[in-house]
Design an enzyme around this catalytic site. Structure first.
Site, PDB file in Angstrom:
ATOM      1  N   TYR A 124     -27.562   7.231   5.685  1.00  0.00           N
ATOM      2  CA  TYR A 124     -27.746   5.970   6.626  1.00  0.00           C
ATOM      3  C   TYR A 124     -26.600   6.276   7.892  1.00  0.00           C
ATOM      4  O   TYR A 124     -25.922   6.746   7.746  1.00  0.00           O
ATOM      5  CB  TYR A 124     -27.681   4.871   5.857  1.00  0.00           C
ATOM      6  N   GLU A 156       0.659  -1.190   0.087  1.00  0.00           N
ATOM      7  CA  GLU A 156       0.123   0.097  -0.017  1.00  0.00           C
ATOM      8  C   GLU A 156       0.797   1.216   0.111  1.00  0.00           C
ATOM      9  O   GLU A 156       1.769   1.461   0.832  1.00  0.00           O
ATOM     10  CB  GLU A 156      -0.985  -0.120   1.185  1.00  0.00           C
ATOM     11  N   GLN A 157       0.568   2.155  -1.013  1.00  0.00           N
ATOM     12  CA  GLN A 157       1.498   3.554  -0.994  1.00  0.00           C
ATOM     13  C   GLN A 157       1.328   4.382   0.519  1.00  0.00           C
ATOM     14  O   GLN A 157       2.426   4.899   0.712  1.00  0.00           O
ATOM     15  CB  GLN A 157       0.879   4.174  -2.267  1.00  0.00           C
ATOM     16  N   ASP A 171     -12.175  -1.128  -8.159  1.00  0.00           N
ATOM     17  CA  ASP A 171     -12.113  -0.005  -8.837  1.00  0.00           C
ATOM     18  C   ASP A 171     -10.832   0.141 -10.223  1.00  0.00           C
ATOM     19  O   ASP A 171     -11.038   0.867 -11.049  1.00  0.00           O
ATOM     20  CB  ASP A 171     -11.925   1.401  -8.102  1.00  0.00           C
ATOM     21  N   ARG A 175     -16.389   3.803   6.632  1.00  0.00           N
ATOM     22  CA  ARG A 175     -15.366   3.182   5.772  1.00  0.00           C
ATOM     23  C   ARG A 175     -13.990   2.900   6.442  1.00  0.00           C
ATOM     24  O   ARG A 175     -13.399   1.744   6.323  1.00  0.00           O
ATOM     25  CB  ARG A 175     -14.785   4.277   4.766  1.00  0.00           C
TER      26      ARG A 175
HETATM   27  P1  FAD Z   1      -9.476   1.914  -3.791  1.00  0.00           P
HETATM   28  O1  FAD Z   1     -10.475   2.019  -2.333  1.00  0.00           O
HETATM   29  O2  FAD Z   1      -9.610   3.018  -4.440  1.00  0.00           O
HETATM   30  O3  FAD Z   1      -8.270   1.339  -2.842  1.00  0.00           O
HETATM   31  C1  FAD Z   1      -7.118   1.448  -3.666  1.00  0.00           C
HETATM   32  C2  FAD Z   1      -5.965   1.508  -2.722  1.00  0.00           C
HETATM   33  O4  FAD Z   1      -4.688   1.414  -3.671  1.00  0.00           O
HETATM   34  C3  FAD Z   1      -5.734   2.715  -1.888  1.00  0.00           C
HETATM   35  O5  FAD Z   1      -5.501   2.413  -0.707  1.00  0.00           O
HETATM   36  C4  FAD Z   1      -4.512   3.487  -2.699  1.00  0.00           C
HETATM   37  O6  FAD Z   1      -3.901   4.217  -1.512  1.00  0.00           O
HETATM   38  C5  FAD Z   1      -3.800   2.459  -2.985  1.00  0.00           C
HETATM   39  N1  FAD Z   1      -2.888   2.847  -4.256  1.00  0.00           N
HETATM   40  C6  FAD Z   1      -3.194   3.458  -5.376  1.00  0.00           C
HETATM   41  N2  FAD Z   1      -1.959   3.727  -6.012  1.00  0.00           N
HETATM   42  C7  FAD Z   1      -1.149   2.710  -5.617  1.00  0.00           C
HETATM   43  C8  FAD Z   1       0.189   2.344  -5.875  1.00  0.00           C
HETATM   44  N3  FAD Z   1       0.840   2.831  -7.216  1.00  0.00           N
HETATM   45  N4  FAD Z   1       0.864   1.687  -5.256  1.00  0.00           N
HETATM   46  C9  FAD Z   1       0.507   1.160  -4.071  1.00  0.00           C
HETATM   47  N5  FAD Z   1      -0.650   1.444  -3.506  1.00  0.00           N
HETATM   48  C10 FAD Z   1      -1.515   2.258  -4.377  1.00  0.00           C
HETATM   49  N6  FAD Z   1     -19.313   0.677  -2.740  1.00  0.00           N
HETATM   50  C11 FAD Z   1     -20.129  -0.097  -2.238  1.00  0.00           C
HETATM   51  O7  FAD Z   1     -19.898  -1.152  -2.348  1.00  0.00           O
HETATM   52  N7  FAD Z   1     -21.080   0.161  -1.431  1.00  0.00           N
HETATM   53  C12 FAD Z   1     -21.302   1.635  -1.132  1.00  0.00           C
HETATM   54  O8  FAD Z   1     -22.374   2.136  -0.291  1.00  0.00           O
HETATM   55  C13 FAD Z   1     -20.597   2.569  -1.860  1.00  0.00           C
HETATM   56  N8  FAD Z   1     -20.729   3.976  -1.897  1.00  0.00           N
HETATM   57  C14 FAD Z   1     -19.953   4.924  -2.527  1.00  0.00           C
HETATM   58  C15 FAD Z   1     -20.485   6.202  -2.428  1.00  0.00           C
HETATM   59  C16 FAD Z   1     -19.453   7.112  -3.226  1.00  0.00           C
HETATM   60  C17 FAD Z   1     -19.918   8.436  -3.177  1.00  0.00           C
HETATM   61  C18 FAD Z   1     -18.550   6.359  -3.806  1.00  0.00           C
HETATM   62  C19 FAD Z   1     -17.533   7.621  -4.886  1.00  0.00           C
HETATM   63  C20 FAD Z   1     -18.331   5.113  -3.924  1.00  0.00           C
HETATM   64  C21 FAD Z   1     -19.056   4.392  -3.433  1.00  0.00           C
HETATM   65  N9  FAD Z   1     -18.739   3.100  -3.440  1.00  0.00           N
HETATM   66  C22 FAD Z   1     -19.569   2.075  -2.563  1.00  0.00           C
HETATM   67  C23 FAD Z   1     -17.531   2.431  -4.374  1.00  0.00           C
HETATM   68  C24 FAD Z   1     -16.598   2.002  -3.393  1.00  0.00           C
HETATM   69  O9  FAD Z   1     -15.959   3.445  -2.864  1.00  0.00           O
HETATM   70  C25 FAD Z   1     -15.123   1.606  -4.186  1.00  0.00           C
HETATM   71  O10 FAD Z   1     -15.676   0.726  -5.391  1.00  0.00           O
HETATM   72  C26 FAD Z   1     -14.257   0.759  -3.485  1.00  0.00           C
HETATM   73  O11 FAD Z   1     -13.750   1.619  -2.375  1.00  0.00           O
HETATM   74  C27 FAD Z   1     -13.080   0.357  -4.414  1.00  0.00           C
HETATM   75  O12 FAD Z   1     -12.210  -0.356  -3.580  1.00  0.00           O
HETATM   76  P2  FAD Z   1     -10.655  -0.493  -4.527  1.00  0.00           P
HETATM   77  O13 FAD Z   1     -10.100  -1.173  -3.129  1.00  0.00           O
HETATM   78  O14 FAD Z   1     -11.066  -1.172  -5.506  1.00  0.00           O
HETATM   79  O15 FAD Z   1     -10.054   0.788  -4.573  1.00  0.00           O
END
Ligand code: FAD
Length: 388
Positions: free
Chosen positions: A210, A30-31, A288, A104
């Site tokens: 919520y 993790e960065q 994502d 979160r």
């Molecule tokens: P992220 O949470 O973006 O995590 C990526 C991680 O990678 C971060 O910790 C970052 O620091 C790290 N990183 C990035 N680049 C590097 C690198 N080069 N080297 C090392 N580490 C790196 N989803 C739901 O299921 N339920 C909900 O109710 C919901 N509500 C939402 C409401 C809003 C307004 C929004 C915008 C989104 C919502 N989502 C919800 C979607 C959800 O927030 C995301 O889909 C989810 O957080 C994605 O998780 P992830 O681990 O894929 O990515």
């Protein structure tokens, strides 16, 4: 099999736990200097909570989460109920897992806390990777190198892994921004808000709120159509007065919630078109990084948890054929994630209708068909992503 996961968000952390449980040698990079999530809430539906329950996180989720009774769709001005569907015991009984609301940070800490500390490497920002025969070598900004049989990019919407695999491409601004606020319960006692997921729909915007953090705070997200977005930052501090002005004429409960914000932040909502593929050689993506979506189905994080479960099942079943397992992973996961990207975009239009014939048609359909009824939501909540 050694697996390197880049990104310690909800997707990366939950994938690490699922891969560890499948017997793989997993490390997360993790960065950030520590695991941190923004101050906001997240909804975790049974399709994701059942996977976390299997990791033995039931009591931790029960301690940190709030169980909503229902999802309540309401009209923006008079507050009339357009649809009310169960999220409580009926959902748990039907789908075998509860629906939760979390802060979160609580969810991220709960996942990180379940990971053996020696498997989590914070302060490791991936800058480059190379695939040599059957190994992947990752290079980090701090000079560290890591070698693995498989690398998983769980590094979010601005994914470096994705860029390294398929070339640069900026996420696209969807035309929506979200103001978010966390309101302490004592500030809104007089509003007497039920423990449910509330969605208020109105012209060019909607509001979701919520309870989180054991009911100590109300998470509020106000999404509006916004036009262009030029700022690179996607989490700027906003002005509560601007939010109130934008929600002029909305129901007193909505305005009461916004007026109680201690502070607010703006989120510019981005997404990406469906990627042609998720994997190249022994590197793949999840969450994502490969399928960012608008939040109107509340499924982005849930889908990233499902990705980890499918990947773990397939790697366990096909340990001698990593590339074959990745092909199968993509085949089972991409259609479902794409369907949810599309459903989220469709809900954006549906939630933001101006009053008129289209809105009346929507309201009638909501009242009669109940798209969130137990019968209609089975395809989403009943899915078991580990059964591949
Ligand atoms: P992220 O949470 O973006 O995590 C990526 C991680 O990678 C971060 O910790 C970052 O620091 C790290 N990183 C990035 N680049 C590097 C690198 N080069 N080297 C090392 N580490 C790196 N989803 C739901 O299921 N339920 C909900 O109710 C919901 N509500 C939402 C409401 C809003 C307004 C929004 C915008 C989104 C919502 N989502 C919800 C979607 C959800 O927030 C995301 O889909 C989810 O957080 C994605 O998780 P992830 O681990 O894929 O990515």
């Amino acid at each position: 099999m050694r697996v390197a996961i880049v990104g310690g968000g909800i997707g990366g952390l939950s994938a690490a736990l699922q891969l560890l449980k499948a017997g793989l040698d997993v490390h997360v990079y993790e960065q950030a200097p520590r695991i941190a999530e923004i101050g906001a809430g997240i909804q975790i539906s049974p399709n994701a909570s059942r996977l976390l329950l299997r990791l033995g996180l039931g009591s931790a989720m029960e301690a940190a989460g709030v169980r909503p009774r229902a999802v309540h769709q309401r009209r923006w001005d008079d507050g009339r109920t357009l649809q009310r569907a169960p999220l409580g015991s009926e959902i748990e009984a039907t789908f075998g897992a509860p629906y939760y609301h979390f802060h979160r940070a609580d969810l991220a800490n709960l996942l990180a806390g379940a990971l053996p500390p020696e498997r989590l490497h914070v302060g490791h920002k991936l800058i480059d990777l190379a695939q040599k025969s059957e190994r992947v070598v990752a290079r980090f900004e701090n000079g560290a190198l890591s070698e693995a049989d498989l690398l998983v990019g769980a590094d979010g919407i601005h994914s470096r892994v994705r860029t390294l695999l398929f070339g640069p491409e900026k996420p696209r601004f969807t035309g929506c921004v979200a103001w978010r606020g966390l309101v302490p319960a004592e500030r809104i006692k007089r509003l007497d808000i039920e423990i449910a997921s509330h969605n208020w729909m109105g012209p060019d915007g909607h509001v979701v709120h919520y309870w989180v953090a054991g009911g100590r705070m109300m998470n509020v997200v106000c999404v509006v159509e916004h036009g262009a977005w030029t700022n690179e930052s996607w989490t700027d501090k906003g002005d509560v007065g601007d939010v109130l002005a934008r929600y002029e004429g909305w129901h007193p409960t909505v305005r009461g919630l916004i007026g109680a914000f201690p502070e607010t932040f703006i989120w510019a909502l981005h997404d990406r078109a469906e990627l042609p593929r998720w994997s190249l050689g022994r590197v793949t993506l999840l969450g994502d990084a490969c399928h960012p979506m608008l939040p109107m189905m509340a499924q982005g994080a849930a889908q990233s948890i499902e990705d980890g479960a499918a990947l773990a099942s397939l790697l366990k079943a096909m340990p001698d054929d990593i590339e074959g397992a990745l092909a199968r992973y993509e085949a089972v996961r991409k259609p479902r994630a794409t369907k949810l990207q599309q459903a989220s975009a469709a809900n954006r239009a549906r939630f933001h209708l101006h009053d008129g014939p289209e809105q009346r048609k929507r309201d009638e359909a909501m009242a009669t068909s109940g798209d969130r009824s137990v019968a209609n939501i089975g395809w989403l909540y009943g899915h078991d992503a580990a059964a591949v």
